[in-house]
Design a protein around this motif. Structure first.
Motif, mmCIF file in Angstrom:
data_model
loop_
_atom_site.group_PDB
_atom_site.id
_atom_site.type_symbol
_atom_site.label_atom_id
_atom_site.label_comp_id
_atom_site.label_asym_id
_atom_site.label_seq_id
_atom_site.Cartn_x
_atom_site.Cartn_y
_atom_site.Cartn_z
ATOM 1 N N VAL A 224 28.843 1.089 30.586
ATOM 2 C CA VAL A 224 29.290 1.255 29.199
ATOM 3 C C VAL A 224 29.194 2.705 28.747
ATOM 4 O O VAL A 224 29.590 3.046 27.631
ATOM 5 N N GLU A 225 28.681 3.578 29.600
ATOM 6 C CA GLU A 225 28.466 4.973 29.216
ATOM 7 C C GLU A 225 29.782 5.717 29.048
ATOM 8 O O GLU A 225 30.796 5.377 29.660
ATOM 9 N N ARG A 226 29.731 6.757 28.246
ATOM 10 C CA ARG A 226 30.894 7.624 28.068
ATOM 11 C C ARG A 226 30.424 9.077 28.103
ATOM 12 O O ARG A 226 29.264 9.376 27.836
ATOM 13 N N VAL A 227 31.345 9.959 28.459
ATOM 14 C CA VAL A 227 31.038 11.379 28.472
ATOM 15 C C VAL A 227 31.002 11.879 27.035
ATOM 16 O O VAL A 227 31.998 11.818 26.319
ATOM 17 N N LEU A 228 29.838 12.358 26.616
ATOM 18 C CA LEU A 228 29.708 12.882 25.259
ATOM 19 C C LEU A 228 30.352 14.262 25.191
ATOM 20 O O LEU A 228 30.302 15.030 26.152
ATOM 21 N N PRO A 229 30.976 14.613 24.075
ATOM 22 C CA PRO A 229 31.665 15.904 23.957
ATOM 23 C C PRO A 229 30.730 17.063 24.277
ATOM 24 O O PRO A 229 29.595 17.109 23.827
ATOM 25 N N ASN A 230 31.235 17.985 25.089
ATOM 26 C CA ASN A 230 30.439 19.179 25.413
ATOM 27 C C ASN A 230 31.381 20.341 25.700
ATOM 28 O O ASN A 230 32.032 20.834 24.800
ATOM 29 N N THR A 231 31.496 20.771 26.959
ATOM 30 C CA THR A 231 32.301 21.947 27.263
ATOM 31 C C THR A 231 33.764 21.609 27.511
ATOM 32 O O THR A 231 34.145 20.448 27.689
ATOM 33 N N PHE A 232 34.566 22.676 27.553
ATOM 34 C CA PHE A 232 35.964 22.600 27.950
ATOM 35 C C PHE A 232 36.148 23.468 29.192
ATOM 36 O O PHE A 232 35.389 24.405 29.435
ATOM 37 N N VAL A 233 37.178 23.150 29.990
ATOM 38 C CA VAL A 233 37.388 23.826 31.265
ATOM 39 C C VAL A 233 38.766 24.463 31.306
ATOM 40 O O VAL A 233 39.754 23.885 30.837
ATOM 41 N N ASP A 234 38.814 25.662 31.865
ATOM 42 C CA ASP A 234 40.076 26.339 32.148
ATOM 43 C C ASP A 234 40.307 26.243 33.651
ATOM 44 O O ASP A 234 39.619 26.894 34.436
ATOM 45 N N TYR A 235 41.278 25.423 34.070
ATOM 46 C CA TYR A 235 41.477 25.152 35.485
ATOM 47 C C TYR A 235 42.416 26.134 36.180
ATOM 48 O O TYR A 235 42.638 26.008 37.379
ATOM 49 N N LYS A 236 42.985 27.066 35.460
ATOM 50 C CA LYS A 236 43.948 27.948 36.125
ATOM 51 C C LYS A 236 43.241 28.798 37.178
ATOM 52 O O LYS A 236 42.063 29.130 37.040
ATOM 53 N N PRO A 237 43.960 29.147 38.252
ATOM 54 C CA PRO A 237 43.342 29.928 39.329
ATOM 55 C C PRO A 237 42.791 31.247 38.816
ATOM 56 O O PRO A 237 43.359 31.869 37.920
ATOM 57 N N ASP A 238 41.658 31.679 39.376
ATOM 58 C CA ASP A 238 41.082 32.958 38.998
ATOM 59 C C ASP A 238 40.373 33.573 40.189
ATOM 60 O O ASP A 238 40.193 32.946 41.235
ATOM 61 N N SER A 239 39.951 34.796 40.044
ATOM 62 C CA SER A 239 39.358 35.532 41.150
ATOM 63 C C SER A 239 37.963 35.052 41.504
ATOM 64 O O SER A 239 37.448 35.372 42.571
ATOM 65 N N ALA A 240 37.333 34.294 40.616
ATOM 66 C CA ALA A 240 35.966 33.837 40.873
ATOM 67 C C ALA A 240 35.915 32.665 41.832
ATOM 68 O O ALA A 240 34.862 32.348 42.373
ATOM 69 N N GLY A 241 37.042 31.966 42.035
ATOM 70 C CA GLY A 241 37.056 30.914 43.032
ATOM 71 C C GLY A 241 37.525 29.560 42.545
ATOM 72 O O GLY A 241 37.538 28.606 43.302
ATOM 73 N N CYS A 242 37.912 29.454 41.280
ATOM 74 C CA CYS A 242 38.379 28.169 40.764
ATOM 75 C C CYS A 242 39.764 27.834 41.306
ATOM 76 O O CYS A 242 40.631 28.707 41.382
ATOM 77 N N ASP A 243 39.946 26.576 41.674
ATOM 78 C CA ASP A 243 41.226 25.992 42.064
ATOM 79 C C ASP A 243 41.643 26.307 43.487
ATOM 80 O O ASP A 243 41.809 27.450 43.872
ATOM 81 N N TYR A 244 41.824 25.240 44.244
ATOM 82 C CA TYR A 244 42.438 25.365 45.554
ATOM 83 C C TYR A 244 43.613 24.410 45.675
ATOM 84 O O TYR A 244 43.859 23.825 46.700
ATOM 85 N N GLY A 245 44.348 24.242 44.598
ATOM 86 C CA GLY A 245 45.603 23.520 44.667
ATOM 87 C C GLY A 245 45.531 22.042 44.392
ATOM 88 O O GLY A 245 46.515 21.342 44.594
ATOM 89 N N HIS A 246 44.391 21.509 43.932
ATOM 90 C CA HIS A 246 44.350 20.067 43.728
ATOM 91 C C HIS A 246 44.117 19.679 42.274
ATOM 92 O O HIS A 246 43.600 18.622 41.977
#
Length: 370
Positions: A224-246
């Motif tokens: 019955v649990e739900r994710v309580l509001p917290n952070t937001f995510v920017d999924y666009k590719p960046d130099s730090a290593g986010c996103d490998y095409g999926h």
């Protein structure tokens, strides 16, 4: 969002490795998806290296076989330095099976000065570490990592690995104020980790660590649990290593999306004759979901302890009461809230499970034994 999560799972298989190579991250591997053989240990101790407060008057206790040693004054011999506390979590895990011992560092607090200071005061030996784990991509859990590596990499094992739940650990996060404006939430830079010659293992499936611990992999949402509001995510590719095409096309547009924590995993131990110790560093996907996942992949139904952050500090009173009731149904021997669980959780848990709750602080030592 559930459909999006399934889409990511489908796309990542064909795109992840190619993207990793193209981005130049040679120190990356993905955990094997084969079923795991869950290990058993005779003893586990958890030293709370970093949490939000230190209570030097907190008394020790033994609850249902779990021994808690209070932190005491925890200051230097010259009385000029004390434990540092901050909004974050770091746990030093020592396990033993017969004569075989393993040490794991789970999470790194918000800042490196805090974890480095406390490692010294608590006389924790970084050279004894066999593995590192980051629970999820929030800065209060990974913020101290790079500084920790800069300080101690020379004494860590040459082939030490960092076990992370998935790609989302390395995406840019923001928080949103009541005004609607977004504020900086931090980013874990994979290149900085690779520069320290630490290999990252993505544990999107259950993974055995050093033959003693196991992780849950991605956690199913079936309570019955739900994710309580917290952070937001920017999924666009960046130099730090986010996103490998999926990620989905919508996610890659650069719009901030609510954080669904698909990369969060829990760290678990099976104590001989006692059952599972499930450590949820923040529990954004639900502590009951996390425990059920551990039960399913291990085949062990008995819950010895539920430990860590449960992210119920911001929970409405009626929802909190419901979730504590669901935790009670799991029949854990002990519940040990930390970090983001909240005082409201501690009070409600004591009301519903008065004989099963242990309160800890920075510097506390917990021992679980067969």
């Amino acid at each position: 969002m559930t459909a999006d999560i399934r889409r990511r799972d489908f796309l990542k298989t064909s795109a992840a490795f190619a993207g990793m190579a193209a981005a130049g991250f040679s120190c990356v591997e993905v955990a094997n998806a084969a079923p795991i053989q869950v290990p058993t240990v005779d003893r586990l101790s958890i030293r709370v290296l970093v949490d939000q407060q230190h209570d030097q008057f907190l008394r020790g206790s033994t609850v249902n076989g779990v021994v808690h040693e209070g932190p005491g004054p925890a200051r230097s011999a010259d009385a000029r330095n004390v434990l540092h506390n901050e909004w974050g979590l770091s746990l030093f895990l020592e396990s033993q099976r017969e004569q075989d011992k393993r040490n794991i560092l789970l999470d790194f607090g918000y800042t490196s000065p805090a974890i480095i200071n406390n490692i010294g005061l608590l006389k924790v030996d970084p050279a004894s570490l066999n593995a590192l784990i980051v629970s999820h991509g929030h800065i209060d859990h990974y913020g101290g990592l790079i500084g920790f590596l800069e300080q101690y990499r020379s004494v860590l094992p040459p082939e030490i690995k960092l076990y992370a739940g998935g790609e989302d650990n390395f995406c840019h996060r923001v928080s949103r104020a009541s005004t609607g404006q977004f504020g900086e939430g931090g980013i874990l830079d994979r290149k900085q980790i690779a520069a320290q010659k630490v290999q990252t293992v993505l544990c999107e499936t259950p993974t055995v660590i050093e033959g003693h611990a196991f992780t849950t992999g991605k956690i199913k949402r079936n309570s019955v649990e739900r994710v309580l509001p917290n952070t937001f995510v920017d999924y666009k590719p960046d130099s730090a290593g986010c996103d490998y095409g999926h990620y989905t096309a919508a996610e890659l547009q650069g719009n901030f999306a609510p954080d669904e924590h698909v990369h969060e995993h829990a760290t678990c131990f099976n104590i001989r004759g006692k059952g599972l110790v499930v450590i949820s560093s923040c529990g954004h996907v639900g502590i009951v979901n996390s425990v059920r996942q551990a039960q399913e992949i291990s085949g062990v139904q008995k819950i010895h302890a539920v430990v860590g952050g449960f992210h119920l500090g911001p929970a409405p009173a009626d929802y909190l009461k419901q979730i504590v009731g669901e935790i009670k149904k799991l029949e854990p021997d002990v519940v040990i809230p930390m970090h983001c669980s909240g005082l409201n959780f501690l009070l409600e848990a004591r009301a519903q499970m008065p004989d099963n709750v242990i309160n800890v602080s920075t510097g506390s030592l917990l021992t679980f034994s067969a």
